[in-house]
Design an enzyme around this catalytic site. Structure first.
Site, PDB file in Angstrom:
ATOM      1  N   TYR A  10       0.807  -1.222   0.000  1.00  0.00           N
ATOM      2  CA  TYR A  10       0.000   0.000   0.000  1.00  0.00           C
ATOM      3  C   TYR A  10       0.842   1.274   0.000  1.00  0.00           C
ATOM      4  CZ  TYR A  10      -4.318  -2.622   0.754  1.00  0.00           C
ATOM      5  OH  TYR A  10      -5.390  -3.457   0.598  1.00  0.00           O
ATOM      6  N   THR A  82       5.681  -4.466   9.358  1.00  0.00           N
ATOM      7  CA  THR A  82       6.273  -4.775  10.662  1.00  0.00           C
ATOM      8  C   THR A  82       5.139  -5.264  11.563  1.00  0.00           C
ATOM      9  OG1 THR A  82       6.151  -2.374  11.059  1.00  0.00           O
ATOM     10  CG2 THR A  82       8.322  -3.309  10.683  1.00  0.00           C
ATOM     11  N   THR A 123      16.834   1.349  12.718  1.00  0.00           N
ATOM     12  CA  THR A 123      17.763   1.781  11.667  1.00  0.00           C
ATOM     13  C   THR A 123      19.208   1.519  12.087  1.00  0.00           C
ATOM     14  OG1 THR A 123      16.171   3.511  11.070  1.00  0.00           O
ATOM     15  CG2 THR A 123      18.398   3.702  10.160  1.00  0.00           C
ATOM     16  N   ARG A 149       3.674   9.078   5.739  1.00  0.00           N
ATOM     17  CA  ARG A 149       2.571   9.668   6.500  1.00  0.00           C
ATOM     18  C   ARG A 149       1.470  10.058   5.521  1.00  0.00           C
ATOM     19  NH1 ARG A 149       5.719  15.123   8.387  1.00  0.00           N
ATOM     20  NH2 ARG A 149       5.585  14.146  10.437  1.00  0.00           N
ATOM     21  N   VAL A 150       0.881   9.041   4.888  1.00  0.00           N
ATOM     22  CA  VAL A 150      -0.138   9.297   3.873  1.00  0.00           C
ATOM     23  C   VAL A 150      -1.487   8.742   4.304  1.00  0.00           C
ATOM     24  CG1 VAL A 150       1.477   9.389   1.945  1.00  0.00           C
ATOM     25  CG2 VAL A 150       0.511   7.194   2.619  1.00  0.00           C
ATOM     26  N   LYS A 201       7.205   9.000  13.845  1.00  0.00           N
ATOM     27  CA  LYS A 201       6.138   8.225  13.217  1.00  0.00           C
ATOM     28  C   LYS A 201       5.227   7.599  14.270  1.00  0.00           C
ATOM     29  CE  LYS A 201       3.971   5.498  10.264  1.00  0.00           C
ATOM     30  NZ  LYS A 201       2.913   5.999   9.378  1.00  0.00           N
ATOM     31  N   GLY A 252      -8.544   0.779  13.375  1.00  0.00           N
ATOM     32  CA  GLY A 252      -7.869  -0.273  12.613  1.00  0.00           C
ATOM     33  C   GLY A 252      -6.805   0.292  11.707  1.00  0.00           C
ATOM     34  N   CYS A 255      -1.446   1.439  10.776  1.00  0.00           N
ATOM     35  CA  CYS A 255      -0.701   2.481  11.505  1.00  0.00           C
ATOM     36  C   CYS A 255      -1.249   2.732  12.898  1.00  0.00           C
ATOM     37  CB  CYS A 255      -0.719   3.782  10.698  1.00  0.00           C
ATOM     38  SG  CYS A 255       0.350   3.761   9.253  1.00  0.00           S
ATOM     39  N   LYS A 317     -11.585   1.755   7.572  1.00  0.00           N
ATOM     40  CA  LYS A 317     -12.038   3.145   7.530  1.00  0.00           C
ATOM     41  C   LYS A 317     -12.880   3.328   6.279  1.00  0.00           C
ATOM     42  CE  LYS A 317      -9.472   6.402   6.019  1.00  0.00           C
ATOM     43  NZ  LYS A 317      -8.459   7.472   5.947  1.00  0.00           N
TER      44      LYS A 317
END
Length: 400
Positions: A10, A82, A123, A149-150, A201, A252, A255, A317
């Site tokens: 996605y 993740t 990282t 961050r979309v 984030k 849900g 994120c 959503k």
């Protein structure tokens, strides 16, 4: 410049397509051969407005191709999931596998960027792994973290126009990563270090989760007090310094429902509010399921027959096809545990589901005795309120 994306889901696929749109050669890697095959045909395996046209354009121009194996490139981006393991503990094994896959192809001067949502320190761990396996690359490649961050449904616009936070393991890495993002991002690029970028984030989504938890807690209180929570929030938001979010059937997605646990797992004593917000939002889905089951039992006792119940929405959503961590899906499973009959399951954004038999939303609304709105899809808002139905509006479709 050749850019390589490890992960074409996605986030990875839209980002890769946008980069190719800028005339940059892009190689995409996905472990699923069908995904690579679909993309190479100029088609897509996910739903996102406008994405297929951009992918098709990149493929036809020879700027974008996909496969199951990495190649040499100048910039390598890790955009893989993740998930959890154990008790909501973050699992970075996919990030590690992606890093190991690209490891043989790294060369001096390359830039390696993680976009996957990650616990603080990931990282640095991947940098240690790279330099352990390829010590000759120490201080000769650039390693950074830059979270996406979309908003699903508006990804193509936000990839270009949103600000980005970029944190390298050193200043040179940060600047090199910024050079890459300047090729397609019109928003501001904010420099920091890798650990701060990772926490940024997690903080953004934990903040949203806590605000939604407040709205969901209000919905519990208002239900007991006999108050319309939608009207209450609208009125409270007339205050110039109050901006309460809308309650729903839970939280849900990949994120907001996940990222707070990355903080809670590493800092359990310090993150009490964040953890409580997660508990409230998880409980909201259970509460909605219990409310639905109670309405079904009351109908049966009153009418001497089992009701037909419409489960309206499965996505996490409105107006998307994404069911990841969806509270609506959990609610549907919960209320259908005792029996499979007398249910009409609706999700207008997908054609079929491996577990649920799907019904057209208008047909379900007409046939059902009980309507449980779990997601406020636009299609549902075209329906007229029917006083002859028992309507459980958990998503604010009618806000009554």
């Amino acid at each position: 410049m050749q850019v390589q994306f490890i992960g074409l889901g996605y986030i990875g696929l839209p980002t890769a397509a946008v980069v190719a749109q800028k005339g940059i050669h892009v190689h995409g890697v996905d472990v699923n051969p069908k995904v690579a095959e679909t993309i190479n045909q100029g088609k897509i395996h996910i739903i996102e407005p406008g994405l297929e046209e951009v992918v098709k354009e990149g493929v036809e121009k020879g700027l974008f191709k996909a496969s199951t194996t990495p190649v040499e490139a100048d910039v390598h981006l890790v955009v893989v999931p993740t998930p959890f393991k154990g008790n909501h503990e973050p699992d970075i094994s996919f990030v590690e596998s992606a890093t190991m896959a690209v490891l043989p192809f790294l060369k001096e001067g390359d830039t390696y960027i993680i976009e996957s949502t990650s616990p603080v320190g990931t990282t640095e761990k991947m940098a240690d792994l790279i330099f352990q396996k390829r010590p000759e690359l120490k201080d000769k490649i650039h390693i950074a973290y830059c979270p996406e961050r979309v908003l699903p449904g508006n990804v193509l616009y936000e990839l270009v126009h949103n600000d980005r936070v970029i944190g390298g393991i050193n200043k040179n890495s940060t600047e090199k990563a910024k050079e890459f993002y300047r090729t397609f991002v019109q928003g501001e690029l904010h420099s920091t270090n890798a650990r701060t970028a990772e926490m940024c984030k997690l903080t953004e989504n934990s903040s949203r989760d806590a605000q939604i938890a407040f709205a969901n807690e209000l919905s519990f209180i208002c239900d007991k007090a006999g108050i319309n929570v939608w009207e209450l929030i609208e009125l409270a938001n007339k205050h110039p310094r109050v901006s309460i979010l809308q309650p729903g059937a839970g939280v849900g997605g990949h994120c907001i429902a996940v990222d707070p646990y990355f903080i809670v797992s590493d800092y359990p004593r310090e993150s009490r509010l964040i953890n409580t917000a997660r508990e409230i939002n998880n409980y909201k889905a259970f509460w909605c399921a219990e409310k639905t089951k109670t309405a079904m039992l009351e109908f049966e006792l009153k009418n001497g027959r089992k009701p037909t119940t419409a489960i309206m929405g499965l996505a996490f959503k409105p107006n998307i096809d994404d069911l990841r961590e969806s509270p609506a899906k959990y609610i549907a499973q919960k209320v259908m545990q005792s029996e499979q009959n007398n249910f009409l399951v609706v999700e207008p954004n997908i054609e079929e589901h491996s577990v649920f038999k799907l019904t057209n939303y208008r047909e379900a609304y007409e046939k059902a005795d009980i309507i449980a709105f779990l997601v406020a899809h636009n299609e549902f808002k075209t329906l007229e309120y029917n006083n002859d139905k028992i309507i459980l509006d958990f998503a604010g479709v009618f806000k009554r």
